[in-house]
Scaffold this motif. Structure first.
Motif, PDB file in Angstrom:
ATOM      1  N   MET A  74       0.697  -1.311   0.069  1.00 42.03           N
ATOM      2  CA  MET A  74      -0.026   0.025   0.112  1.00 42.03           C
ATOM      3  C   MET A  74       0.881   1.094  -0.082  1.00 42.03           C
ATOM      4  SD  MET A  74      -2.342   1.278   3.128  1.00 42.03           S
ATOM      5  CE  MET A  74      -4.019   0.916   2.674  1.00 42.03           C
ATOM      6  N   VAL A  75       0.692   2.326  -0.890  1.00 39.51           N
ATOM      7  CA  VAL A  75       1.379   3.381  -0.860  1.00 39.51           C
ATOM      8  C   VAL A  75       0.722   4.585  -0.146  1.00 39.51           C
ATOM      9  CG1 VAL A  75       2.207   5.236  -2.598  1.00 39.51           C
ATOM     10  CG2 VAL A  75       2.406   2.862  -3.383  1.00 39.51           C
ATOM     11  N   LEU A  76       1.157   5.168   0.430  1.00 39.17           N
ATOM     12  CA  LEU A  76       0.713   6.239   1.588  1.00 39.17           C
ATOM     13  C   LEU A  76       1.875   7.553   1.347  1.00 39.17           C
ATOM     14  CD1 LEU A  76      -0.233   4.361   4.800  1.00 39.17           C
ATOM     15  CD2 LEU A  76      -1.618   5.145   2.991  1.00 39.17           C
ATOM     16  N   PHE A  77       1.317   8.496   1.586  1.00 39.30           N
ATOM     17  CA  PHE A  77       1.867   9.769   1.645  1.00 39.30           C
ATOM     18  C   PHE A  77       2.119  10.173   3.206  1.00 39.30           C
ATOM     19  CE2 PHE A  77      -0.278   9.488  -2.291  1.00 39.30           C
ATOM     20  CZ  PHE A  77       0.898   9.433  -3.092  1.00 39.30           C
ATOM     21  N   ILE A  78       3.451  10.370   3.442  1.00 41.35           N
ATOM     22  CA  ILE A  78       3.700  10.903   5.034  1.00 41.35           C
ATOM     23  C   ILE A  78       3.978  12.259   5.158  1.00 41.35           C
ATOM     24  CG2 ILE A  78       6.017  10.203   4.860  1.00 41.35           C
ATOM     25  CD1 ILE A  78       5.920   9.151   7.792  1.00 41.35           C
ATOM     26  N   LEU A  79       3.642  13.103   6.180  1.00 41.19           N
ATOM     27  CA  LEU A  79       3.710  14.282   6.199  1.00 41.19           C
ATOM     28  C   LEU A  79       4.828  14.514   7.183  1.00 41.19           C
ATOM     29  CD1 LEU A  79       2.993  17.242   6.067  1.00 41.19           C
ATOM     30  CD2 LEU A  79       1.486  16.978   7.932  1.00 41.19           C
TER      31      LEU A  79
ATOM     32  N   ILE B  41      11.973  20.690  12.079  1.00 37.79           N
ATOM     33  CA  ILE B  41      12.214  21.678  13.055  1.00 37.79           C
ATOM     34  C   ILE B  41      13.707  21.920  13.024  1.00 37.79           C
ATOM     35  CG2 ILE B  41      11.915  22.718  15.223  1.00 37.79           C
ATOM     36  CD1 ILE B  41       9.529  20.893  15.388  1.00 37.79           C
ATOM     37  N   GLY B  42      14.119  22.982  12.539  1.00 38.45           N
ATOM     38  CA  GLY B  42      15.677  23.237  12.714  1.00 38.45           C
ATOM     39  C   GLY B  42      16.493  22.221  11.660  1.00 38.45           C
ATOM     40  N   GLY B  43      16.021  21.728  10.864  1.00 35.69           N
ATOM     41  CA  GLY B  43      16.569  21.053   9.969  1.00 35.69           C
ATOM     42  C   GLY B  43      16.612  19.442  10.389  1.00 35.69           C
ATOM     43  N   GLN B  44      15.833  19.008  11.394  1.00 32.00           N
ATOM     44  CA  GLN B  44      16.023  17.837  11.801  1.00 32.00           C
ATOM     45  C   GLN B  44      14.595  17.274  11.693  1.00 32.00           C
ATOM     46  OE1 GLN B  44      18.127  15.671  12.880  1.00 32.00           O
ATOM     47  NE2 GLN B  44      19.831  17.352  13.395  1.00 32.00           N
ATOM     48  N   ASP B  45      14.334  16.126  10.985  1.00 33.13           N
ATOM     49  CA  ASP B  45      12.879  15.557  10.772  1.00 33.13           C
ATOM     50  C   ASP B  45      12.556  14.992  12.168  1.00 33.13           C
ATOM     51  OD1 ASP B  45      13.156  16.064   8.158  1.00 33.13           O
ATOM     52  OD2 ASP B  45      13.811  13.896   7.492  1.00 33.13           O
ATOM     53  N   VAL B  46      11.050  15.246  12.285  1.00 28.59           N
ATOM     54  CA  VAL B  46      10.613  15.020  13.589  1.00 28.59           C
ATOM     55  C   VAL B  46      10.287  13.480  13.797  1.00 28.59           C
ATOM     56  CG1 VAL B  46       8.606  15.361  15.264  1.00 28.59           C
ATOM     57  CG2 VAL B  46       9.706  17.265  14.094  1.00 28.59           C
ATOM     58  N   SER B  47       9.641  13.052  12.533  1.00 29.67           N
ATOM     59  CA  SER B  47       9.302  11.623  12.684  1.00 29.67           C
ATOM     60  C   SER B  47       9.325  11.052  11.052  1.00 29.67           C
ATOM     61  CB  SER B  47       7.931  11.563  13.079  1.00 29.67           C
ATOM     62  OG  SER B  47       7.227  12.217  12.538  1.00 29.67           O
ATOM     63  N   ARG B  48       9.514   9.923  11.071  1.00 33.30           N
ATOM     64  CA  ARG B  48       9.508   9.402   9.670  1.00 33.30           C
ATOM     65  C   ARG B  48       8.776   7.979   9.275  1.00 33.30           C
ATOM     66  NH1 ARG B  48      12.858  11.910   6.308  1.00 33.30           N
ATOM     67  NH2 ARG B  48      13.190  10.440   4.944  1.00 33.30           N
TER      68      ARG B  48
ATOM     69  N   GLU C  10       3.435   5.598  12.296  1.00 36.49           N
ATOM     70  CA  GLU C  10       3.181   5.400  13.761  1.00 36.49           C
ATOM     71  C   GLU C  10       3.393   6.683  14.655  1.00 36.49           C
ATOM     72  OE1 GLU C  10       5.051   2.902  12.251  1.00 36.49           O
ATOM     73  OE2 GLU C  10       3.337   1.591  12.027  1.00 36.49           O
ATOM     74  N   GLN C  11       4.322   7.644  14.013  1.00 38.37           N
ATOM     75  CA  GLN C  11       4.847   8.725  14.484  1.00 38.37           C
ATOM     76  C   GLN C  11       4.277   9.840  13.990  1.00 38.37           C
ATOM     77  OE1 GLN C  11       8.933   8.225  14.976  1.00 38.37           O
ATOM     78  NE2 GLN C  11       8.895   7.199  16.394  1.00 38.37           N
ATOM     79  N   ALA C  12       3.994   9.843  12.602  1.00 42.11           N
ATOM     80  CA  ALA C  12       3.484  11.176  11.873  1.00 42.11           C
ATOM     81  C   ALA C  12       2.046  10.775  11.291  1.00 42.11           C
ATOM     82  CB  ALA C  12       4.466  11.402  10.787  1.00 42.11           C
ATOM     83  N   LEU C  13       1.766  11.781  10.568  1.00 40.54           N
ATOM     84  CA  LEU C  13       0.325  11.610   9.760  1.00 40.54           C
ATOM     85  C   LEU C  13       0.573  11.136   8.271  1.00 40.54           C
ATOM     86  CD1 LEU C  13      -1.145  15.114  10.534  1.00 40.54           C
ATOM     87  CD2 LEU C  13      -1.695  13.205  11.638  1.00 40.54           C
ATOM     88  N   CYS C  14      -0.027   9.997   8.101  1.00 44.18           N
ATOM     89  CA  CYS C  14       0.050   9.463   7.055  1.00 44.18           C
ATOM     90  C   CYS C  14      -1.320   9.544   5.878  1.00 44.18           C
ATOM     91  CB  CYS C  14       0.482   8.024   6.951  1.00 44.18           C
ATOM     92  SG  CYS C  14       2.158   7.801   7.406  1.00 44.18           S
ATOM     93  N   PHE C  15      -1.455   9.951   4.860  1.00 36.68           N
ATOM     94  CA  PHE C  15      -2.552  10.037   4.064  1.00 36.68           C
ATOM     95  C   PHE C  15      -2.468   9.288   2.960  1.00 36.68           C
ATOM     96  CE2 PHE C  15      -1.443  13.834   6.146  1.00 36.68           C
ATOM     97  CZ  PHE C  15      -2.537  14.256   6.753  1.00 36.68           C
ATOM     98  N   LYS C  16      -3.712   8.661   2.527  1.00 38.95           N
ATOM     99  CA  LYS C  16      -4.108   8.030   1.213  1.00 38.95           C
ATOM    100  C   LYS C  16      -3.881   8.811  -0.159  1.00 38.95           C
ATOM    101  CE  LYS C  16      -5.683   4.082  -0.476  1.00 38.95           C
ATOM    102  NZ  LYS C  16      -4.793   2.843  -0.747  1.00 38.95           N
ATOM    103  N   ASP C  17      -4.056  10.202   0.125  1.00 42.46           N
ATOM    104  CA  ASP C  17      -4.460  11.051  -0.830  1.00 42.46           C
ATOM    105  C   ASP C  17      -3.261  12.281  -0.787  1.00 42.46           C
ATOM    106  OD1 ASP C  17      -5.372  13.067  -2.756  1.00 42.46           O
ATOM    107  OD2 ASP C  17      -7.109  13.433  -1.706  1.00 42.46           O
TER     108      ASP C  17
ATOM    109  N   MET D 292      10.446  25.830  11.077  1.00 48.95           N
ATOM    110  CA  MET D 292       9.743  24.641  10.926  1.00 48.95           C
ATOM    111  C   MET D 292       9.396  24.450   9.445  1.00 48.95           C
ATOM    112  SD  MET D 292       6.512  23.303  13.151  1.00 48.95           S
ATOM    113  CE  MET D 292       5.382  24.571  13.133  1.00 48.95           C
ATOM    114  N   LYS D 293       9.274  23.265   8.690  1.00 41.82           N
ATOM    115  CA  LYS D 293       9.100  23.155   7.412  1.00 41.82           C
ATOM    116  C   LYS D 293       8.507  21.898   7.288  1.00 41.82           C
ATOM    117  CE  LYS D 293      11.206  26.798   6.051  1.00 41.82           C
ATOM    118  NZ  LYS D 293      10.291  27.876   5.626  1.00 41.82           N
ATOM    119  N   ALA D 294       7.605  21.692   6.470  1.00 37.19           N
ATOM    120  CA  ALA D 294       6.770  20.448   6.256  1.00 37.19           C
ATOM    121  C   ALA D 294       6.869  20.137   4.764  1.00 37.19           C
ATOM    122  CB  ALA D 294       5.529  20.514   6.458  1.00 37.19           C
TER     123      ALA D 294
END
Length: 64
Positions: free
Chosen positions: A1-6, A10-17, A20-27, A47-49
């Motif tokens: 299954m392919v999902l898109f993770i947000l 923050i300060g160049g460090q990814d918060v979660s990957r 289980e820790q981030a928001l994932c979307f089907k769309d 902060m960037k996303a």
């Protein structure tokens, strides 16, 4: 299954990957909506996303 993770950085460090820790979307459009809103915050220039596609198993948590 392919999902898109947000991924939020923050300060160049990814918060979660992982879903289980981030928001994932089907769309991808839904993911990009939230990434754009985060990037438009005037009081948080460090902060960037962005969205990235991932291969996830069927039990992963995701949003429509």
């Amino acid at each position: 299954m392919v999902l898109f993770i947000l991924i939020v950085s923050i300060g160049g460090q990814d918060v979660s990957r992982s879903c289980e820790q981030a928001l994932c979307f089907k769309d991808i459009d839904r993911c990009l909506y939230f990434a754009e809103r985060i990037n438009q915050q005037p009081n948080a220039p460090e902060m960037k996303a962005y969205c990235r596609h991932i291969n996830a198993n069927e039990e992963s948590r995701w949003y429509k």
